[in-house]
Structures are given as structure tokens and as C-alpha cells.
Write a protein that holds these residues in place. Structure first.
Motif, PDB file in Angstrom:
ATOM      1  N   THR A   1     -85.767  80.502  56.263  1.00 55.63           N
ATOM      2  CA  THR A   1     -84.931  80.634  55.262  1.00 55.63           C
ATOM      3  C   THR A   1     -83.714  79.991  55.655  1.00 55.63           C
TER       4      THR A   1
ATOM      5  N   TYR B   1     -88.040  77.483  50.963  1.00 54.57           N
ATOM      6  CA  TYR B   1     -86.884  77.644  51.611  1.00 54.57           C
ATOM      7  C   TYR B   1     -85.634  78.361  50.948  1.00 54.57           C
ATOM      8  N   GLU B   2     -85.848  79.355  50.137  1.00 56.10           N
ATOM      9  CA  GLU B   2     -84.876  79.705  49.294  1.00 56.10           C
ATOM     10  C   GLU B   2     -83.937  80.804  50.037  1.00 56.10           C
TER      11      GLU B   2
ATOM     12  N   GLY C   1     -82.626  76.279  47.461  1.00 59.56           N
ATOM     13  CA  GLY C   1     -83.980  76.326  47.429  1.00 59.56           C
ATOM     14  C   GLY C   1     -84.421  74.749  47.102  1.00 59.56           C
TER      15      GLY C   1
END
Length: 541
Positions: A2, A66-67, A83
Motif C-alpha cells: 500500500t 494500491y489504496e 489509489g
């Protein structure tokens, strides 16, 4: 994983701070910029490789990868929410590619290269942050920072009336951003949950039962994005900014910054205000068609290469708005057409960024050799500069939509998706292709064919833009303009230095990517389609 997107966004500005604090030698500063941009592109490539929206993903709501979601201003429910999905990931990749190309091109920069590199790195962070933002306030902050970065690049490293053009760019786009902020506040006040979070607003659209208020909010947001795109009649800042900007500045302005406007339409206006978008979709279509035709015909009348390329950006962004507007007009049963139009719009953003970025860098070759963009000062360049001629021809043919290049794939999808909902407007827009073909073929004829014509030493400081009052005297301009031209003892020009080194390394990859996307579009379509389908579904609900 992340944290990866946060690293991608803020790495460039951190490197910019190091450059300004450590003040390395000029050459080291240039290579530091190239290295940082290469690392950025590698990280984005890794994100692309690992990206998986998941089965049944809607793209806008649960297809985000990928938040990161951290509360930033809890009193108004604004957060650091970022994201990527199929709408934003291709534009992040485009940003990485173009900034790397500009970093390589700028290895030759002699005027304060450290500050020049730092400004571009700052601008890269602002662009990446805008594309990754999933919160309206965060989007606005990054959106405004792009204006600041580009203002200083044009004013400090441009030529001609650079400071005036930079101020005009700043005023227009800053006023547009204020309208955008008013629209965002309207979304906040009109929602049940009082939030600036884009995902929450898309799940529960505000102002759905208030046609007048929804229309006014869409007007404010649309005005801010239309100035940035730019659409007719909000485009008048664009030709001056492009003409007077340095070549890398023009490449980023057209290739990335204009996309912030069109991306805002597909990311914010369409999914968050679906009822208002449907209600005013015909107005969007009309503005798109007018921009297509206006940009094409005005570009055809230009006697200056860079201004011609600038007006073609108005033309190409008009196609994007035509498709997005038509997606709001297509009937509920024709979901496939809505999806095709939206996919074509996003594909056009990427294609236009690659091709127009290459064209602006190629115009920088002419400025470097002769200190003018005027068509009547150049001719017959295919003989002494065959590499330049080939690169210009590929970029021009791609921009006019030749099959086998990315422009064809984008425009075909736009027309196929727009025709069911807006048949008359689509047919009118197709005529813009004919005008675009004419103007690019005319540019090829003027620059590349016929007897050799290049600016003379006496012509280098004419009122066509030879003297750069911000960066040097007339004598310096003449010396720079003639240093790359070979002459006989009588003064006759025999040849011009062709592209080489950083110029080739910057331009050729952009053209290769356009060819790859023209021949193998599936690589990009597979990423875009899930999110585009989600937007099409949200607009029709």
C-alpha cells in the motif's frame, strides 16, 4: 504494497528537494533527474505488472488497487485517499514516460539546470497526485500545484513573450480551478454523508433529486475542467503558452496537464453526477464537436509549427469530450456503446500524450537549430535530416489517425461508441479527421520536401521569434541558431545537423509506444475496459 503508490507520488519532489539543497554540478543534476524519472517509471511498471482489478470489479468502487485511506481533515471528512484503477493507471504510466523523455531531452539544458530539473520533478509529483487522488480536496490541491509548477517553467525557461504567456496561463487556469473548488463544495453540501471522498460520492451520488442544483454544480466543475482541457471557447491561453514554453514544457503541458481536465470529467463529473451528466450530455457533445472543428480549422491556418500543434490539441481533446458526452446520451439498453465510447476517450488521452509530446519535442529541434518555428523559414529537411524527417512523419501520421498507430485505435472507438447516441455530431466530428489529415500533410510538405530552406543568420533575430529577450542577446541567438548549420565559404547553407543523442533517446520511445499501442491495443484495453464499463454503468443508473 500500500505504501508503493505514496512512494511513486512523492519520490520526485523529494529528489527535487535534494537537488536544491545539495546543489550538485549541472551535469550531475541532469543525470539525477533522469535517474529519478527512470526509477519512477520502473515503479509504475511494477504497479502495472501487479495490477489486478479482480473479477466483477466495477473499477470506480471496488476495483481500486494500491489504496491508502487516511483521515486528513476529519471535520469535513477529507482524507489522504489515493489509489489506481483502469482509468488512472494508464495516465500514471503516460506521466512516467513523458517526464523521463523530457529529463533525457533536457540533459542539454544550460540555463540553471538544477532549478529546471527540480521544477519538473515538483510538477511530476503534482501530476501523479492528481491522477491518484480519490478525495476531492486532495485532487484540488495537486491540481492547483500543477499550475504553479508550469507557470515557473514557462516564465523562467521560455522564449519570446514567455512571462506574459505564463501569466495568461496562470490566470486562466487558476480561475478555472476556483470554479472547480466551488463545484466540489457543492458536492459536499449536496450529499447525505457530507464527504469529499470520491468513492463514497460515486456510491451515493449527491443532488440526484435536485436537477437545478445538480446542473449548477456540474457547470462549476465543467467550467474548471474545460479551461484545463481546454475546450472552445476556454482555449485561448493555450497557443501562447505552448509557443513560448521550452520544448519539454510544451510536451508536458500537452501530454499530461491537458489530461487532468479530461480525466476529471471521467473520474468526477460522470460517476458522481450521473443524472446531471445525462441531462446536459448534448451540451457536452456540442462543445466537443465545436472544439474538434475549431481546433482543426484554426490549426490549418497557422504559419507557425508550434501554434499548429497547440491547436490540434484542442481538436483531439474535443474528440474525448464528444465520446464522454455521447456516453450520457446512449440508451440504457446499449451499454456496449457507452463502454466503447468511454474506453476510446481514455485511449485517446494516452495516444495524444505520446504523439503530441513527441511533436513538441521535435519542434524543439527546429528551435534549437534556427530559433524559429515559422513554416516559411524551413523546407527540404528530409535530405539533410532524415531521422528528424522520419520521426516527424510518424508523429504526424499518428496524430491524423493512420491505421497501425495509436491514434487510429482511439478515434475508431470514439466514433463507434458515439455514433449510436449522437449520430449527427459524430459525422460532423469525422470531418475533423479530414482537416487534420490536410494540415499534417501540409506541414510535412512544408518542412520536409522541396529545396533546402533553413533560417539564415540574419533571419535568426527577426520578429518571428529569433531573439529571446529573457535569455540572451540578438548576437547570442544568431550564434546558437547557426551553430548547427553548415555553410559554404559564400554563406550558402549546405546541411543541418540531424537529431542525435538525447534528442533521439527522448523522441523515439514515444513513437515506438504509439506503434505498439496501434498494433497491440489489447495491452492497454485490458486495463481500461473494466473501469470504463463501471463508469458507463454508473452514468446510466
Amino acid at each position: 504494497m500500500t505504501v508503493l503508490l505514496t512512494v511513486v507520488i512523492f519520490l520526485p519532489v523529494l529528489v527535487a528537494g535534494v537537488l536544491l539543497a545539495a546543489r550538485p554540478p549541472d551535469r550531475a543534476a541532469g543525470w539525477t533527474w533522469v535517474t529519478a524519472s527512470a526509477v519512477e517509471l520502473a515503479l509504475i511498471g511494477w504497479m502495472w505488472w501487479r495490477y489486478d482489478p479482480g473479477p466483477g470489479s466495477t473499477g470506480v468502487v471496488d476495483g481500486i488497487a494500491y489504496e491508502v485511506d487516511l483521515r486528513w481533515i476529519p471535520t469535513v471528512d477529507a482524507g489522504y485517499h489515493i489509489g489506481v484503477d483502469g482509468l488512472s493507471l494508464p495516465l500514471l504510466a503516460l506521466t512516467g514516460v513523458l517526464f523521463l523523455a523530457c529529463a533525457i531531452w533536457s540533459l542539454r539544458e544550460k540555463n540553471e539546470p538544477r532549478t529546471f530539473a527540480a521544477l519538473f520533478l515538483f510538477l511530476q509529483t503534482a501530476c501523479l497526485g492528481t491522477f491518484a487522488a480519490l478525495d476531492l480536496i486532495l485532487f484540488f490541491v495537486f491540481f492547483d500545484l500543477t499550475i504553479v509548477g508550469m507557470y515557473f517553467i514557462i516564465a523562467g525557461w521560455g522564449h519570446g513573450n514567455a512571462r506574459r504567456s505564463a501569466l495568461k496561463f496562470f490566470i486562466y487556469t487558476f480561475v478555472g480551478s476556483l470554479a472547480l473548488l466551488v463545484g466540489f463544495i457543492g458536492l459536499f453540501l449536496g450529499g447525505e454523508d457530507r464527504t469529499f471522498d470520491m468513492v463514497a460520492l460515486a456510491e451515493n451520488p449527491p443532488l440526484a433529486d435536485s436537477p437545478v442544483a445538480g446542473g449548477l454544480v456540474l457547470l462549476a466543475i465543467g467550467l474548471g475542467l474545460a479551461v484545463k482541457t481546454p475546450l472552445f471557447p476556454f482555449h485561448t491561453w493555450l497557443p501562447d503558452a505552448h509557443t513560448d514554453a521550452p520544448a519539454p514544457g510544451s510536451a508536458i503541458l500537452a501530454g499530461v496537464l491537458l489530461k487532468l481536465g479530461t480525466y476529471g470529467f471521467v473520474r468526477i463529473a460522470m460517476p458522481i453526477l450521473p443524472e446531471a451528466w445525462q441531462r446536459w450530455a448534448m451540451v457536452v457533445v456540442v462543445l466537443g464537436v465545436v472544439s474538434v472543428l475549431w481546433g482543426a480549422f484554426v490549426a490549418l491556418a497557422q504559419r507557425d509549427l508550434k501554434r499548429m500543434i497547440a491547436y490540434t490539441s484542442v481538436n483531439h481533446m474535443g474528440y474525448v469530450l464528444l465520446a464522454l458526452g455521447a456516453a450520457g446520451l446512449v440508451g440504457q439498453a446499449d451499454e456496449e456503446a457507452r463502454t466503447v465510447a468511454t474506453v476510446g476517450a481514455v485511449y485517446q488521452m494516452v495516444s495524444h500524450g505520446l504523439l503530441t509530446g513527441a511533436l513538441f519535442l521535435l519542434s524543439g529541434v527546429l528551435w534549437d537549430r534556427g530559433r524559429t518555428y515559422a513554416f516559411d523559414r524551413w523546407g527540404g529537411l528530409a535530405g539533410p535530416a532524415p531521422v528528424f524527417a522520419a520521426a516527424f512523419a510518424v508523429a504526424a501520421f499518428g496524430s491524423l489517425g493512420l491505421p497501425g498507430l495509436s491514434g487510429f485505435v482511439a478515434e475508431f472507438q470514439i466514433f463507434a461508441g458515439s455514433l449510436p447516441g449522437a449520430p449527427v455530431a459524430t459525422v460532423l466530428a469525422i470531418t475533423g479527421i479530414l482537416v487534420s489529415a490536410g494540415l499534417f500533410l501540409l506541414a510535412i510538405q512544408r518542412l520536409l520536401t522541396g529545396p533546402l530552406v533553413v533560417p539564415t543568420a540574419a533571419g535568426a533575430d527577426s520578429d518571428d521569434g529569433g531573439v529571446d529577450p529573457e535569455r540572451g542577446s540578438a548576437g547570442h541567438a544568431r550564434e546558437a541558431a547557426t551553430a548547427t548549420l553548415e555553410r559554404t565559404p559564400t554563406g550558402t547553407v549546405t546541411r543541418m545537423r540531424d537529431m542525435r543523442g538525447p534528442e533521439l533517446a527522448a523522441v523515439v520511445p514515444l513513437l515506438v509506444l504509439s506503434v505498439v499501442l496501434g498494433l497491440l491495443p489489447r495491452a492497454l484495453l485490458d486495463v481500461i475496459e473494466p473501469a470504463a464499463t463501471a463508469v458507463a454503468q454508473l452514468v446510466a443508473r
